[in-house]
Design a protein around this motif. Structure first.
Motif, PDB file in Angstrom:
ATOM      1  N   GLU A   1      20.561 145.640  37.448  1.00 13.75           N
ATOM      2  CA  GLU A   1      19.486 146.239  36.666  1.00 13.75           C
ATOM      3  C   GLU A   1      19.421 145.619  35.269  1.00 13.75           C
ATOM      4  N   ALA A   2      20.586 145.400  34.658  1.00 15.29           N
ATOM      5  CA  ALA A   2      20.630 144.763  33.346  1.00 15.29           C
ATOM      6  C   ALA A   2      20.098 143.336  33.432  1.00 15.29           C
ATOM      7  N   ARG A   3      20.468 142.624  34.481  1.00 19.25           N
ATOM      8  CA  ARG A   3      19.998 141.242  34.655  1.00 19.25           C
ATOM      9  C   ARG A   3      18.484 141.198  34.816  1.00 19.25           C
ATOM     10  N   ARG A   4      17.937 142.094  35.630  1.00 20.76           N
ATOM     11  CA  ARG A   4      16.486 142.117  35.833  1.00 20.76           C
ATOM     12  C   ARG A   4      15.745 142.456  34.544  1.00 20.76           C
ATOM     13  N   SER A   5      16.265 143.401  33.801  1.00 23.04           N
ATOM     14  CA  SER A   5      15.632 143.807  32.550  1.00 23.04           C
ATOM     15  C   SER A   5      15.651 142.663  31.545  1.00 23.04           C
ATOM     16  N   LEU A   6      16.797 142.037  31.399  1.00 21.50           N
ATOM     17  CA  LEU A   6      16.913 140.926  30.456  1.00 21.50           C
ATOM     18  C   LEU A   6      16.079 139.732  30.906  1.00 21.50           C
ATOM     19  N   THR A   7      16.021 139.487  32.194  1.00 18.73           N
ATOM     20  CA  THR A   7      15.223 138.387  32.728  1.00 18.73           C
ATOM     21  C   THR A   7      13.745 138.593  32.429  1.00 18.73           C
ATOM     22  N   LYS A   8      13.267 139.802  32.630  1.00 17.54           N
ATOM     23  CA  LYS A   8      11.862 140.108  32.359  1.00 17.54           C
ATOM     24  C   LYS A   8      11.551 139.913  30.875  1.00 17.54           C
ATOM     25  N   PHE A   9      12.452 140.362  30.021  1.00 16.67           N
ATOM     26  CA  PHE A   9      12.264 140.254  28.578  1.00 16.67           C
ATOM     27  C   PHE A   9      12.260 138.790  28.136  1.00 16.67           C
ATOM     28  N   ILE A  10      13.257 138.035  28.553  1.00 15.87           N
ATOM     29  CA  ILE A  10      13.359 136.625  28.148  1.00 15.87           C
ATOM     30  C   ILE A  10      12.218 135.806  28.745  1.00 15.87           C
ATOM     31  N   SER A  11      11.787 136.145  29.948  1.00 19.80           N
ATOM     32  CA  SER A  11      10.663 135.424  30.560  1.00 19.80           C
ATOM     33  C   SER A  11       9.410 135.547  29.711  1.00 19.80           C
ATOM     34  N   THR A  12       9.164 136.724  29.173  1.00 20.94           N
ATOM     35  CA  THR A  12       7.999 136.911  28.309  1.00 20.94           C
ATOM     36  C   THR A  12       8.123 136.071  27.047  1.00 20.94           C
ATOM     37  N   ILE A  13       9.317 136.021  26.483  1.00 20.52           N
ATOM     38  CA  ILE A  13       9.529 135.213  25.285  1.00 20.52           C
ATOM     39  C   ILE A  13       9.339 133.728  25.606  1.00 20.52           C
ATOM     40  N   VAL A  14       9.845 133.280  26.753  1.00 24.55           N
ATOM     41  CA  VAL A  14       9.689 131.875  27.158  1.00 24.55           C
ATOM     42  C   VAL A  14       8.211 131.539  27.313  1.00 24.55           C
ATOM     43  N   ILE A  15       7.463 132.403  27.962  1.00 24.87           N
ATOM     44  CA  ILE A  15       6.032 132.161  28.149  1.00 24.87           C
ATOM     45  C   ILE A  15       5.331 132.086  26.801  1.00 24.87           C
ATOM     46  N   ALA A  16       5.677 132.993  25.894  1.00 24.51           N
ATOM     47  CA  ALA A  16       5.055 132.988  24.565  1.00 24.51           C
ATOM     48  C   ALA A  16       5.377 131.701  23.812  1.00 24.51           C
ATOM     49  N   VAL A  17       6.625 131.274  23.856  1.00 25.21           N
ATOM     50  CA  VAL A  17       7.018 130.044  23.149  1.00 25.21           C
ATOM     51  C   VAL A  17       6.310 128.836  23.742  1.00 25.21           C
ATOM     52  N   LEU A  18       6.260 128.753  25.069  1.00 27.83           N
ATOM     53  CA  LEU A  18       5.610 127.605  25.702  1.00 27.83           C
ATOM     54  C   LEU A  18       4.104 127.599  25.452  1.00 27.83           C
ATOM     55  N   LEU A  19       3.460 128.762  25.527  1.00 31.88           N
ATOM     56  CA  LEU A  19       2.023 128.811  25.250  1.00 31.88           C
ATOM     57  C   LEU A  19       1.725 128.469  23.793  1.00 31.88           C
ATOM     58  N   GLU A  20       2.551 128.968  22.895  1.00 35.49           N
ATOM     59  CA  GLU A  20       2.368 128.625  21.484  1.00 35.49           C
ATOM     60  C   GLU A  20       2.560 127.129  21.282  1.00 35.49           C
ATOM     61  N   GLY A  21       3.515 126.539  21.989  1.00 34.24           N
ATOM     62  CA  GLY A  21       3.709 125.094  21.912  1.00 34.24           C
ATOM     63  C   GLY A  21       2.498 124.321  22.392  1.00 34.24           C
ATOM     64  N   VAL A  22       1.911 124.751  23.493  1.00 36.85           N
ATOM     65  CA  VAL A  22       0.723 124.073  24.028  1.00 36.85           C
ATOM     66  C   VAL A  22      -0.458 124.215  23.068  1.00 36.85           C
ATOM     67  N   VAL A  23      -0.663 125.427  22.538  1.00 31.03           N
ATOM     68  CA  VAL A  23      -1.755 125.638  21.583  1.00 31.03           C
ATOM     69  C   VAL A  23      -1.551 124.772  20.350  1.00 31.03           C
ATOM     70  N   THR A  24      -0.322 124.706  19.867  1.00 32.03           N
ATOM     71  CA  THR A  24      -0.034 123.922  18.670  1.00 32.03           C
ATOM     72  C   THR A  24      -0.176 122.428  18.942  1.00 32.03           C
ATOM     73  N   VAL A  25       0.111 121.989  20.154  1.00 27.15           N
ATOM     74  CA  VAL A  25      -0.107 120.578  20.513  1.00 27.15           C
ATOM     75  C   VAL A  25      -1.582 120.236  20.358  1.00 27.15           C
ATOM     76  N   PHE A  26      -2.457 121.115  20.849  1.00 27.67           N
ATOM     77  CA  PHE A  26      -3.895 120.845  20.736  1.00 27.67           C
ATOM     78  C   PHE A  26      -4.344 120.837  19.281  1.00 27.67           C
ATOM     79  N   GLN A  27      -3.819 121.774  18.487  1.00 28.71           N
ATOM     80  CA  GLN A  27      -4.200 121.813  17.074  1.00 28.71           C
ATOM     81  C   GLN A  27      -3.682 120.588  16.325  1.00 28.71           C
TER      82      GLN A  27
END
Length: 166
Positions: A85-111
């Motif tokens: 349960e702890a692994r699933r919770s942490l995985t879900k949380f970190i996955s959201t952060i990873v997606i945010a960082v990668l999307l911000e990276g892609v947006v910043t590449v275009f800018q």
């Protein structure tokens, strides 16, 4: 001790609600920026849209942090019922952060790509950071699943191995 537990849960609940309200404020700000650039003839709508995507991605990450705090700290308390349960919770949380960082990276590449090439260092580092976060999450999952499996299957006694071989 019970009063302290209630106080900390209330504090985490309040903090999570504030984070969620701030995340909604970021989205409203992003939409207002696009609306303003759309109505003004001298402003570039494309750059406003890219900024809005960046703000929205950050808002999603902030909202998810608030949701995580609310679910894990305020509602359920600090106890995790199992390692899975702890692994699933942490995985879900970190996955959201990873997606945010990668999307911000892609947006910043275009800018940065529209302005000048030396500005590409920051988005490149963001993308590398997102990839390292993803690899780290994969390593964490692999190690935690193998530990969980070892904990579920206790080693057999040597006496039973000798009996089964005979």
């Amino acid at each position: 001790m019970r009063a302290f537990d209630l106080f900390t849960r209330a504090a985490f609940g309040l903090a999570s609600l504030i984070l969620m309200i701030l995340a909604c404020g970021l989205i409203v700000y992003a939409v207002a920026g696009v609306w303003t650039s759309y109505n003004a003839a001298d402003l570039d709508v494309g750059s406003s849209l890219l900024e809005a995507v960046g703000y929205t991605v950050i808002a999603i990450a902030v909202f998810d942090v608030g949701k995580y705090l609310l679910e894990e700290e305020a509602i359920r308390g600090r106890e995790m019922r199992s390692a899975g349960e702890a692994r699933r919770s942490l995985t879900k949380f970190i996955s959201t952060i990873v997606i945010a960082v990668l999307l911000e990276g892609v947006v910043t590449v275009f800018q940065a790509g529209k302005q000048s090439m030396p500005l590409m260092l920051y988005p490149t580092l963001l993308l590398v950071s997102g990839i390292l976060l993803m690899v780290g999450l994969g390593v964490y999952q692999r190690l935690s699943v193998s530990v969980e499996n070892e904990a579920k299957d206790p080693p057999e006694d040597e006496d039973q191995d000798a009996v089964s071989k005979a």
